[in-house]
Write a protein that holds these residues in place. Structure first.
Motif, PDB file in Angstrom:
ATOM      1  N   MET A 258       0.851  -1.166   0.000  1.00 39.56           N
ATOM      2  CA  MET A 258       0.000   0.000   0.000  1.00 39.56           C
ATOM      3  C   MET A 258       0.904   1.238   0.000  1.00 39.56           C
ATOM      4  SD  MET A 258      -3.523   1.035   0.917  1.00 39.56           S
ATOM      5  CE  MET A 258      -3.961  -0.642   0.849  1.00 39.56           C
ATOM      6  N   LYS A 259       0.581   2.166  -0.864  1.00 38.26           N
ATOM      7  CA  LYS A 259       1.401   3.375  -0.991  1.00 38.26           C
ATOM      8  C   LYS A 259       1.009   4.394   0.073  1.00 38.26           C
ATOM      9  CE  LYS A 259       2.056   2.737  -5.913  1.00 38.26           C
ATOM     10  NZ  LYS A 259       1.937   3.288  -7.236  1.00 38.26           N
ATOM     11  N   ASP A 260       1.923   5.333   0.322  1.00 34.85           N
ATOM     12  CA  ASP A 260       1.633   6.404   1.258  1.00 34.85           C
ATOM     13  C   ASP A 260       0.507   7.278   0.723  1.00 34.85           C
ATOM     14  OD1 ASP A 260       3.636   5.607   2.999  1.00 34.85           O
ATOM     15  OD2 ASP A 260       5.144   6.891   2.064  1.00 34.85           O
ATOM     16  N   ARG A 261      -0.183   7.916   1.625  1.00 33.38           N
ATOM     17  CA  ARG A 261      -1.272   8.811   1.252  1.00 33.38           C
ATOM     18  C   ARG A 261      -0.738   9.990   0.451  1.00 33.38           C
ATOM     19  NH1 ARG A 261      -6.091  11.097   4.848  1.00 33.38           N
ATOM     20  NH2 ARG A 261      -6.450   8.890   4.938  1.00 33.38           N
ATOM     21  N   PHE A 262      -1.497  10.406  -0.552  1.00 27.83           N
ATOM     22  CA  PHE A 262      -1.127  11.542  -1.381  1.00 27.83           C
ATOM     23  C   PHE A 262      -1.757  12.797  -0.795  1.00 27.83           C
ATOM     24  CE2 PHE A 262      -1.782  14.493  -4.894  1.00 27.83           C
ATOM     25  CZ  PHE A 262      -0.537  14.496  -5.501  1.00 27.83           C
ATOM     26  N   TYR A 263      -0.909  13.750  -0.404  1.00 28.24           N
ATOM     27  CA  TYR A 263      -1.376  15.039   0.122  1.00 28.24           C
ATOM     28  C   TYR A 263      -1.264  16.079  -0.984  1.00 28.24           C
ATOM     29  CZ  TYR A 263      -1.374  12.993   4.740  1.00 28.24           C
ATOM     30  OH  TYR A 263      -1.637  12.190   5.822  1.00 28.24           O
ATOM     31  N   LEU A 264      -2.389  16.646  -1.343  1.00 31.55           N
ATOM     32  CA  LEU A 264      -2.437  17.621  -2.425  1.00 31.55           C
ATOM     33  C   LEU A 264      -2.148  19.016  -1.883  1.00 31.55           C
ATOM     34  CD1 LEU A 264      -3.000  18.314  -5.350  1.00 31.55           C
ATOM     35  CD2 LEU A 264      -5.442  18.199  -4.857  1.00 31.55           C
ATOM     36  N   ASN A 265      -1.157  19.676  -2.497  1.00 36.44           N
ATOM     37  CA  ASN A 265      -0.792  21.046  -2.147  1.00 36.44           C
ATOM     38  C   ASN A 265      -0.188  21.697  -3.394  1.00 36.44           C
ATOM     39  OD1 ASN A 265       1.887  20.099  -2.371  1.00 36.44           O
ATOM     40  ND2 ASN A 265       2.007  19.700  -0.180  1.00 36.44           N
ATOM     41  N   ASP A 266       0.310  22.909  -3.257  1.00 31.06           N
ATOM     42  CA  ASP A 266       0.856  23.634  -4.409  1.00 31.06           C
ATOM     43  C   ASP A 266       1.962  22.846  -5.121  1.00 31.06           C
ATOM     44  OD1 ASP A 266      -0.834  25.753  -3.853  1.00 31.06           O
ATOM     45  OD2 ASP A 266       0.697  26.925  -2.795  1.00 31.06           O
ATOM     46  N   GLN A 267       2.838  22.226  -4.353  1.00 33.63           N
ATOM     47  CA  GLN A 267       3.974  21.520  -4.949  1.00 33.63           C
ATOM     48  C   GLN A 267       3.543  20.256  -5.697  1.00 33.63           C
ATOM     49  OE1 GLN A 267       4.054  22.542  -1.578  1.00 33.63           O
ATOM     50  NE2 GLN A 267       5.094  24.414  -2.228  1.00 33.63           N
ATOM     51  N   ARG A 268       2.490  19.614  -5.225  1.00 36.58           N
ATOM     52  CA  ARG A 268       2.066  18.347  -5.814  1.00 36.58           C
ATOM     53  C   ARG A 268       0.924  18.516  -6.814  1.00 36.58           C
ATOM     54  NH1 ARG A 268       2.355  13.580  -1.668  1.00 36.58           N
ATOM     55  NH2 ARG A 268       3.257  12.553  -3.463  1.00 36.58           N
TER      56      ARG A 268
END
Length: 169
Positions: free
Chosen positions: A1-11
């Motif tokens: 299972m992959k790490d959670r994706f946190y959406l922000n300006d960089q991503r």
């Protein structure tokens, strides 16, 4: 299972790329089948990575909240597409089965009760015998109803929400 994706300006660029693939997948579903069907173009959507996409701050929620939700919804749809392909081809994939099983045990799923039932229906359909007419088997029929409901809620719901947003302007 992959790490959670946190959406922000960089991503955001990575999220935008995936959103383009999700929207193409939605288009393919609507145009080809009016729902789930065999060989929908879902493969570019990394559902393991984006299934629980979220934002980290209130600022990011205001800016990217809708995009994070689209990443989540598109990911559950992409997983459903993969499961449909496997069932249609009378195949099982232990990696996907294990991913579904692990996801069902994640506390993040508590916030997505409808998705929890959908994932359970996928797992249950995998537990049935292999049959090209899987939709006629008891658990396959339950999954098939979930597929219709999820398509209506997420795919058609996406388009309906966009139309309503434009009308409100």
């Amino acid at each position: 299972m992959k790490d959670r994706f946190y959406l922000n300006d960089q991503r955001f660029p990575e999220a935008r790329e995936t959103i383009m693939h999700i929207l193409w997948m939605y288009h393919d579903m609507a145009r080809s089948y009016g729902g789930f069907g065999h060989n929908i173009d879902f493969e570019p959507v990394d559902y393991e990575k984006f299934l629980f996409a979220t934002v980290m701050s209130e600022k990011d929620e205001v800016i990217y909240g809708k995009e994070a939700e689209l990443l989540h919804q598109g990911s559950i749809i992409a997983l459903g597409c993969e499961v449909v392909n496997l069932l249609d081809e009378e195949q099982r994939n232990p990696k996907i089965y294990d991913f579904i099983d692990q996801t069902l045990n994640m506390p993040e799923l508590d916030h997505h009760k409808n998705d929890q039932a959908f994932l359970q229906a996928m797992k249950d359909a995998f537990d049935e015998e292999t049959d090209a007419a899987w939709e006629r088997l008891p658990k396959g029929a339950i999954l098939n109803q979930h597929l219709k409901d999820v398509y209506e809620k997420y795919v058609l719901g996406y388009y309906l929400n966009r139309v309503n947003e434009v009308r409100l302007r």
